[in-house]
Design an enzyme around this catalytic site. Structure first.
Site, PDB file in Angstrom:
ATOM      1  N   SER A 151      41.373  53.932  34.470  1.00 20.86           N
ATOM      2  CA  SER A 151      42.377  54.180  33.418  1.00 20.86           C
ATOM      3  C   SER A 151      42.383  53.039  32.384  1.00 20.86           C
ATOM      4  CB  SER A 151      43.776  54.302  34.042  1.00 20.86           C
ATOM      5  OG  SER A 151      44.211  53.030  34.468  1.00 20.86           O
ATOM      6  N   ASN A 152      42.986  53.328  31.231  1.00 24.37           N
ATOM      7  CA  ASN A 152      42.991  52.307  30.177  1.00 24.37           C
ATOM      8  C   ASN A 152      43.771  51.055  30.577  1.00 24.37           C
ATOM      9  OD1 ASN A 152      41.414  53.993  28.712  1.00 24.37           O
ATOM     10  ND2 ASN A 152      42.634  53.879  26.841  1.00 24.37           N
ATOM     11  N   GLU A 153      44.807  51.249  31.413  1.00 25.92           N
ATOM     12  CA  GLU A 153      45.546  50.066  31.872  1.00 25.92           C
ATOM     13  C   GLU A 153      44.621  49.172  32.702  1.00 25.92           C
ATOM     14  OE1 GLU A 153      46.673  53.193  32.111  1.00 25.92           O
ATOM     15  OE2 GLU A 153      48.267  53.105  30.614  1.00 25.92           O
ATOM     16  N   SER A 170      34.957  65.730  40.238  1.00 28.49           N
ATOM     17  CA  SER A 170      34.408  66.593  39.183  1.00 28.49           C
ATOM     18  C   SER A 170      33.185  67.331  39.693  1.00 28.49           C
ATOM     19  CB  SER A 170      33.999  65.758  37.970  1.00 28.49           C
ATOM     20  OG  SER A 170      35.096  65.085  37.442  1.00 28.49           O
ATOM     21  N   GLU A 176      27.979  53.616  34.903  1.00 29.27           N
ATOM     22  CA  GLU A 176      28.704  54.751  34.355  1.00 29.27           C
ATOM     23  C   GLU A 176      28.708  54.701  32.817  1.00 29.27           C
ATOM     24  OE1 GLU A 176      32.541  57.212  36.048  1.00 29.27           O
ATOM     25  OE2 GLU A 176      32.116  55.250  36.817  1.00 29.27           O
ATOM     26  N   GLN A 180      30.727  62.895  42.631  1.00 25.73           N
ATOM     27  CA  GLN A 180      31.039  61.511  43.001  1.00 25.73           C
ATOM     28  C   GLN A 180      32.368  61.498  43.751  1.00 25.73           C
ATOM     29  OE1 GLN A 180      32.118  59.183  39.599  1.00 25.73           O
ATOM     30  NE2 GLN A 180      31.703  57.210  40.570  1.00 25.73           N
ATOM     31  N   GLY A 181      32.325  61.199  45.044  1.00 22.81           N
ATOM     32  CA  GLY A 181      33.531  61.229  45.862  1.00 22.81           C
ATOM     33  C   GLY A 181      34.090  59.838  46.109  1.00 22.81           C
ATOM     34  N   TYR A 182      34.821  59.313  45.131  1.00 23.21           N
ATOM     35  CA  TYR A 182      35.447  57.996  45.282  1.00 23.21           C
ATOM     36  C   TYR A 182      36.968  58.156  45.471  1.00 23.21           C
ATOM     37  CZ  TYR A 182      31.347  55.212  43.683  1.00 23.21           C
ATOM     38  OH  TYR A 182      30.136  54.597  43.559  1.00 23.21           O
ATOM     39  N   SER A 183      37.636  58.740  44.465  1.00 17.24           N
ATOM     40  CA  SER A 183      39.110  58.733  44.430  1.00 17.24           C
ATOM     41  C   SER A 183      39.706  59.541  45.566  1.00 17.24           C
ATOM     42  CB  SER A 183      39.612  59.326  43.106  1.00 17.24           C
ATOM     43  OG  SER A 183      39.047  58.654  42.016  1.00 17.24           O
TER      44      SER A 183
HETATM   45  C1  LIG Z   1      39.090  64.588  34.333  1.00 13.09           C
HETATM   46  C2  LIG Z   1      38.954  63.621  35.487  1.00 13.09           C
HETATM   47  C3  LIG Z   1      37.781  63.610  36.231  1.00 13.09           C
HETATM   48  C4  LIG Z   1      37.653  62.750  37.330  1.00 13.09           C
HETATM   49  N1  LIG Z   1      36.493  62.805  38.063  1.00 13.09           N
HETATM   50  C5  LIG Z   1      36.394  62.024  39.186  1.00 13.09           C
HETATM   51  C6  LIG Z   1      35.241  62.134  40.023  1.00 13.09           C
HETATM   52  O1  LIG Z   1      34.304  62.905  39.749  1.00 13.09           O
HETATM   53  N2  LIG Z   1      35.185  61.381  41.148  1.00 13.09           N
HETATM   54  C7  LIG Z   1      36.177  60.505  41.486  1.00 13.09           C
HETATM   55  O2  LIG Z   1      36.048  59.830  42.509  1.00 13.09           O
HETATM   56  N3  LIG Z   1      37.294  60.380  40.705  1.00 13.09           N
HETATM   57  C8  LIG Z   1      37.416  61.128  39.571  1.00 13.09           C
HETATM   58  N4  LIG Z   1      38.548  61.030  38.778  1.00 13.09           N
HETATM   59  C9  LIG Z   1      39.647  60.177  39.236  1.00 13.09           C
HETATM   60  C10 LIG Z   1      39.870  58.936  38.401  1.00 13.09           C
HETATM   61  O3  LIG Z   1      38.887  57.971  38.652  1.00 13.09           O
HETATM   62  C11 LIG Z   1      41.284  58.439  38.751  1.00 13.09           C
HETATM   63  O4  LIG Z   1      42.207  59.422  38.306  1.00 13.09           O
HETATM   64  C12 LIG Z   1      41.599  57.119  38.110  1.00 13.09           C
HETATM   65  O5  LIG Z   1      40.830  56.096  38.697  1.00 13.09           O
HETATM   66  C13 LIG Z   1      43.119  56.769  38.251  1.00 13.09           C
HETATM   67  O6  LIG Z   1      43.505  56.876  39.574  1.00 13.09           O
HETATM   68  P1  LIG Z   1      44.808  57.728  39.986  1.00 13.09           P
HETATM   69  O7  LIG Z   1      44.690  59.074  39.368  1.00 13.09           O
HETATM   70  O8  LIG Z   1      44.931  57.643  41.466  1.00 13.09           O
HETATM   71  O9  LIG Z   1      46.028  57.016  39.290  1.00 13.09           O
HETATM   72  P2  LIG Z   1      46.793  55.721  39.818  1.00 13.09           P
HETATM   73  O10 LIG Z   1      45.787  54.706  40.248  1.00 13.09           O
HETATM   74  O11 LIG Z   1      47.814  56.134  40.805  1.00 13.09           O
HETATM   75  O12 LIG Z   1      47.484  55.219  38.503  1.00 13.09           O
HETATM   76  C14 LIG Z   1      48.701  55.778  38.004  1.00 13.09           C
HETATM   77  C15 LIG Z   1      49.086  55.009  36.758  1.00 13.09           C
HETATM   78  O13 LIG Z   1      49.356  53.623  37.095  1.00 13.09           O
HETATM   79  C16 LIG Z   1      48.541  52.773  36.319  1.00 13.09           C
HETATM   80  N5  LIG Z   1      48.111  51.635  37.139  1.00 13.09           N
HETATM   81  C17 LIG Z   1      47.613  51.690  38.412  1.00 13.09           C
HETATM   82  N6  LIG Z   1      47.314  50.442  38.835  1.00 13.09           N
HETATM   83  C18 LIG Z   1      47.588  49.594  37.820  1.00 13.09           C
HETATM   84  C19 LIG Z   1      47.489  48.177  37.650  1.00 13.09           C
HETATM   85  N7  LIG Z   1      46.993  47.394  38.613  1.00 13.09           N
HETATM   86  N8  LIG Z   1      47.876  47.651  36.462  1.00 13.09           N
HETATM   87  C20 LIG Z   1      48.349  48.443  35.451  1.00 13.09           C
HETATM   88  N9  LIG Z   1      48.502  49.789  35.572  1.00 13.09           N
HETATM   89  C21 LIG Z   1      48.114  50.357  36.725  1.00 13.09           C
HETATM   90  C22 LIG Z   1      47.337  53.617  35.911  1.00 13.09           C
HETATM   91  O14 LIG Z   1      46.734  53.139  34.735  1.00 13.09           O
HETATM   92  C23 LIG Z   1      47.989  54.978  35.700  1.00 13.09           C
HETATM   93  O15 LIG Z   1      48.584  55.040  34.422  1.00 13.09           O
HETATM   94  C24 LIG Z   1      38.705  61.863  37.675  1.00 13.09           C
HETATM   95  C25 LIG Z   1      39.882  61.865  36.900  1.00 13.09           C
HETATM   96  C26 LIG Z   1      40.015  62.738  35.825  1.00 13.09           C
HETATM   97  C27 LIG Z   1      41.289  62.721  35.042  1.00 13.09           C
END
Ligand SMILES: Cc1cc2nc3c(=O)[nH]c(=O)nc-3n(C[C@H](O)[C@H](O)[C@H](O)COP(=O)(O)OP(=O)(O)OC[C@H]3O[C@@H](n4cnc5c(N)ncnc54)[C@H](O)[C@@H]3O)c2cc1C
Length: 397
Positions: free
Chosen positions: A379-381, A161, A244, A126-129
């Protein structure tokens, strides 16, 4: 076949398949934090599941599934977890891409892609992030343009992933030049093994590499490989996020019960159960696990009645806005992280010792990998924001 007969059929199949020489090595392998284990064998296991009709259980029979009831799907996942069967390498295809294509795909796309997923022969990622577009997914910058019947793709994804074993990527890209935020995006189905795609594994704190950076440099896919209409990718992408983690969550809880029992046994074994703080935390963990199970069953029951986890409120309509999935994600990830911390405290100084071959022990792996669970899948936030805004109607932050 009634549910009890079905359970016996699943149990019998799992027992015999896992006892076969090819798969006997796989018990308990390849789960969270251990996706590096026995990859070739788990890919073969995927094909065996497919050959015997255990993939796509809830999909319509006309689309290559088995059209099984919700209850029977739950039974399958419960038995799968109980048998300690291996972590799946095909879950992104089966649980995310398949249901999304069933919702948004054309007849030709369903005929092309669903059989490979159901047979366990084609794996997906899944290529989103992207760097700079995780929680804020609408900020993504990977772009694709249509030239001579092909999409040409440039950009970068991250945390993808299983991209290193995948055949196809479900890619969210910007297809309208100059578009902004959630407008002008499309979901493309992109073959992963091609010269325009480079995959670089990222090593995690566990020392293993389950996810990757994926670079697109004039990568190609056929014009027809788009789920939904051009520019409608945001709706399709959210549709996938809605499916999901549905029914397989219940199976996961059986794995959690097993991990909890191991922590309890360890506390009894080394006497740390006599520490009132440890004893109280064990009791709290057990209570929270029961609450988690009832809440998950309730949410899944509501989803079943309402046609999808994203659409189901907590049964009885206690919370509006379809936030049941967000609440259960918050609950299970927090619970699992706390269990990891408890497991380390129960082990005491032993928790710092390396395992066999200087690898991680199960306790260390649980403690370390659970850090990721409050991040992936939103994320949980972000989950809390959604519960606050959509569930409780609080003002947007
Ligand atoms: C093990 C693992 C597998 C993954 N697999 C995939 C995958 O297969 N495909 C894919 O596309 N992605 C994948 N991801 C990515 C995942 O979806 C992102 O890591 C996640 O959405 C958070 O984005 P970020 O890492 O850019 O953090 P950021 O968005 O930069 O966030 C950083 C911190 O800021 C907080 N934050 C950000 N915005 C807000 C807000 N508006 N309010 C409050 N707090 C906020 C977040 O909660 C976090 O603590 C994976 C991640 C992990 C850890």
């Amino acid at each position: 076949m009634n549910d009890e007969q079905f359970r016996l059929e699943v149990r019998g199949w799992l027992t015999s398949a896992l006892a076969s020489p090819e798969f006997a090595c796989l018990a308990g392998k390849g789960g969270t934090g251990r996706a590096h284990e026995f990859v070739a064998e788990r890919m073969a296991w995927e094909r065996r599941l497919g050959a015997d009709g255990w993939i796509g259980l809830g999909w319509p029979e006309a689309d290559g599934g088995r059209g099984l009831s919700w209850d029977q799907q739950v039974i399958f996942y419960e038995e799968y977890a109980r048998a300690n069967a291996p972590g799946r390498v095909g879950h992104i295809g089966e649980q995310l891409v398949g249901p999304t294509l069933l919702m948004f795909g054309t007849a030709e796309q369903k005929a092309r892609f669903l059989p490979g997923i159901a047979a366990g022969t084609e794996l997906w990622c899944q290529g989103y992030s992207e760097p700079g577009a995780g929680s804020d997914l609408a900020g993504l910058r990977t772009r694709a343009s249509l030239l001579d019947d092909e999409w040409h793709i440039d950009g970068q994804k991250i945390w993808t992933s299983l991209a290193h074993v995948a055949d196809w990527c479900f890619l969210l890209a910007r297809t309208e030049a100059g578009s902004d935020r959630h407008r002008g995006l499309s979901c493309l189905l992109v073959p992963v093994r091609q010269p325009g795609i480079e995959i670089r594994p990222i090593t995690q704190i566990t020392g293993t590499a389950e996810f990757n950076e994926v670079f697109f440099d004039d990568a190609r896919t056929a014009a027809a490989n788009i789920a939904g209409s051009p520019g409608d990718g945001w709706r399709v992408a959210l549709g996938m996020l809605g499916v999901e983690r549905g029914v397989s969550n219940l199976g996961q809880l059986i794995g959690f019960q097993r991990e909890f029992s191991l922590v309890l046994d360890a506390a009894r074994g080394n006497g740390s159960i006599d520490d009132p703080d440890i004893a109280a935390r064990i009791a709290d963990a057990w209570i929270a696990l029961q609450v988690l199970r009832f809440t998950t069953e309730d949410a899944l029951g509501a989803a079943d009645a309402g046609g999808g986890l994203a659409g189901g409120g907590l049964a009885g309509g206690g919370l509006a806005g379809g936030v049941a999935a967000n609440i259960t994600k918050l609950m299970w990830t927090t619970w699992h992280q706390r269990l990891g911390e408890l497991a380390v405290d129960v082990a005491g100084p032993d928790a710092t010792l390396a395992g066999a071959d200087y690898g991680l022990t199960d306790t260390q792996r649980l403690f370390l990998f659970a850090r990721a669970e409050t991040i992936f899948g939103g994320s949980n936030e972000i989950q809390r924001n959604i519960v606050a805004e959509r569930g409780l109607g609080l003002p947007r932050g």
